[in-house]
Scaffold this active site. Sequence first.
Site, short mmCIF file in Angstrom:
data_model
loop_
_atom_site.label_atom_id
_atom_site.label_comp_id
_atom_site.label_asym_id
_atom_site.label_seq_id
_atom_site.Cartn_x
_atom_site.Cartn_y
_atom_site.Cartn_z
N HIS A 83 0.84 -1.19 0.00
CA HIS A 83 0.00 0.00 0.00
C HIS A 83 0.88 1.25 0.00
O HIS A 83 1.91 1.29 0.67
CB HIS A 83 -0.91 0.02 1.23
CG HIS A 83 -2.13 -0.82 1.05
ND1 HIS A 83 -3.11 -0.49 0.16
CD2 HIS A 83 -2.51 -1.98 1.63
CE1 HIS A 83 -4.08 -1.41 0.21
NE2 HIS A 83 -3.73 -2.33 1.08
N LYS A 105 -14.14 4.83 6.88
CA LYS A 105 -14.57 5.92 6.01
C LYS A 105 -16.08 5.99 5.93
O LYS A 105 -16.67 7.06 5.80
CB LYS A 105 -13.96 5.73 4.61
CG LYS A 105 -14.26 6.87 3.64
CD LYS A 105 -13.35 6.80 2.44
CE LYS A 105 -13.65 5.61 1.58
NZ LYS A 105 -14.90 5.78 0.83
#
Length: 884
Positions: free
Chosen positions: A133, A551
């Site tokens: 990532h 999120k």
Amino acid sequence: MDDAVARIEAGPVTVTQTDYARGLRRELRELWRSVLARRAPQVLPSLSGELKGLPAEASITEYLQGLNIWFQLLRIIEENAATRARRMTEVETGPAGIEGSFARVMETTGDLAEEQFRATAQQLSVGPTLTAHPTEAKRATVLEIHRRIAHALAELESSRLTKRERDTLISGIECEIDLLWLTGELRLERPTPHDEIGWGLQFFRDSIFDAAVEVTGSYQDAVSQRFGNSEEVAPCFDFHSWIGGDRDGNPGVTVETTAAALKQARAAAIERHQQDLIRATQHLSISSTISHLPDPVRESLQTVIDAAPLPEDAPRRNPGEYFRQALSAITRRIVATGTGEGPAYPHVRTYIAELRKVEAALEAIGAAKLARRMIRPLRWQAEIFGFRTFMLDVRQNSSVTTQVISEIWGEGAPEYGTPEWTQRLRSEIGMAELPALDIDALGPQAQELIALLALMYQTRLGADPRAIGPFILSMTRSSDDLLGVYLLARYAGFGSEKLDLKVVPLFETIGDLRAAPQILTELLRVPLARRSLDDGNHRIEIMLGYSDSNKDGGYLTSSWELGKAQRSIKQALADFRLTPSFFHGRGGSVSRGGAPTERAIAAQPRGTVNGQLRTTEQGEVISAKFSNRPTAQHELERLASSVLAQSLDGRRIPMVPEFIDTFEALSGISQTTYQELLRRPGFIDYFQQSSPVEELAKLKMGSRPTRRFGAKSLEDLRAIPWVFAWSQNRHLITGWYGIGTAISEFRRIQNNDELLLRMFEKSRIFRLIVDEVEKSLFHADLDIGAQYATLVADPAVRDDIFGRIRKEYDASREAIMFLNGGTPIGERFPMMSATFGRVQADLARVHDLQIRLLHDYRDRPGRDILVPLMQTMNCISTALGWTG
């Protein structure tokens, strides 16, 4: 809180250790100043605090470079001090004195019967998973310099150094700091997937190969100490990697990339085996003329020797030294396994079996200590890393697999999500033979996916079938998504009755977490899927995503929904007599699941660990944990011992109903509050303008394309830049927003403060959430955040959004202080506070500079200020200890 700080929080720190760290900071600061005096004397007064404020604009780049190097050195010092503290503790109290050690677990498990332990140990499996990532802002070259500095600091601890030796080491450290300056921290080019493969493998070469074997030895010692015997425990590590296999959102990862990752990982493992075998061969100079070998022992060794005979014209070396001859033969087979020429091992099991023969032969002649010292570590290494280094997982998004199925079905294919799609999928997957597939007639995306699955199939047939891991399906929204992968695998040649392929669903959003039990129930009702998923141990792997659920609903709601999902999945699978093995997709920051390892594992719902756990190690977390061997060893032992402790803990009781009801109420209020903010008119504009989210794309942090950064709508927001940006502007809303209103509203409506305080004391998960929220609030700074808010063009949007954030921030601080008994925010974590205090003033100046540079860059994009702007991002992330 990131794991680097978590390491420092663990355990008491004596005055002696504190003085040691202070002295180390003082010494390295002088070396740092010495380098700056040569390289950038004009910024030294500002960096040293002799002048307030920032240097002249022409020197900003040098100022930021020097400051970032100091932030990096502080992290190395903290890590070195933590390692030294653990060693001193072990000297004074033994290994059981170290938090996170196997010895501590074995000493504190109470009335533990050996039979109960062995039953748990037999299935103990811990799977650290390295991912690429884009959250590591530091270059690989810079990380290597960090490792050398850390090694030199460890050497300086020796009390036997002469003055000349010490001066030489200190001079070497100064040279390394100079190299940091001359190298620079910014990547000039975005790394390719192939660069990332090499980056990930280097951590194995530098630390993980050694650390995993050392930790296995610590595990064995702790068990022997507890039960008074030497019956061996099996290594418990099962390393995975996504680097070169994760193509979700990254078109740069292709079949060729995955094949290269497999090849390089295989070469790294075989190279390591070869090196250690040569070393063992040199040591084991046992002569049969001195030590009589019983006939069964000699015959056993001879079978090893005969399996890799020398060429006829080669002189026979080491006559009478059967152990050397056997190890030389094993080495020849290992070399042949790497080159593909000669008497290669057909399977990694054969290599392990031959090592066992040598080990048993040493024991048979009374050299058990030699066997344990010279051969058993090689066997453990083979059992952990095989011919693969790690299992390479493959990840792809469900939207891609669905598109490929539609393309294969061609004109007239039913629409995804309809009953007709479901019916055709189940009908076709159950056919004895599938319709012929013309690969050449497919588009590039379909050809790529079929070729990938074919590569996975062929790898499973190789000498180390565990080289390839499962197919992880991100954004799993239905059982059809998972069945679709099995259908595609059949087209790629996997067979028809039972496919040697594990498809792992990744449940990411809150909606998907809630739907997971039903999805799995529908999946397991399909015979092919049931047969393929059950590997004989009656376990099924399930991956849980922390980033997107955060999120969706904020930190409190995400944490609660993840726990609920685990309990409900466990219950759903029990109907099929199956057990889930959970794979936690955590990141480094609190917002992405980062938390102290022991506490995070201990807070998992009762009965959801059961001896097995996988977790992602992402971006900067990899370098924080695995850059050097002592830290890697501690981190791996802490992870594995925590899983063992949780699995052995029979005292845990289910969460009491009133706690569940309270959590549901708090989560609902928190999610509503959080989503109200995200849905406010102008919120996206506020986010993009008050943070450097658009400019983050300029940082060459990973091979993923820049389209994953920035957003035009809430749906476009990706979790990594989402967290990174809120960290850069010090709002950090992803780590606390919503909890203030949740606590205050619950207190107002329920009028039951005692219940909340009891939850804070008794509930592991609630206490963990509250503690991590407090740390996020400590690192947030809305005075600095207010300065970033001035970047927002529309004053009405600015005042509305920032006003709501400020109000919730104040409410959250008040809520935390109610729960912690009125203790000021951060005071309960003195080491964290002290660590951050050492960078706080410098960090505030970097924020001032970043805001100014953002104003200038956006007003006049042509100005040559991009480099210092990117440097500010690096400085802030280094000081905070995380990016995304």
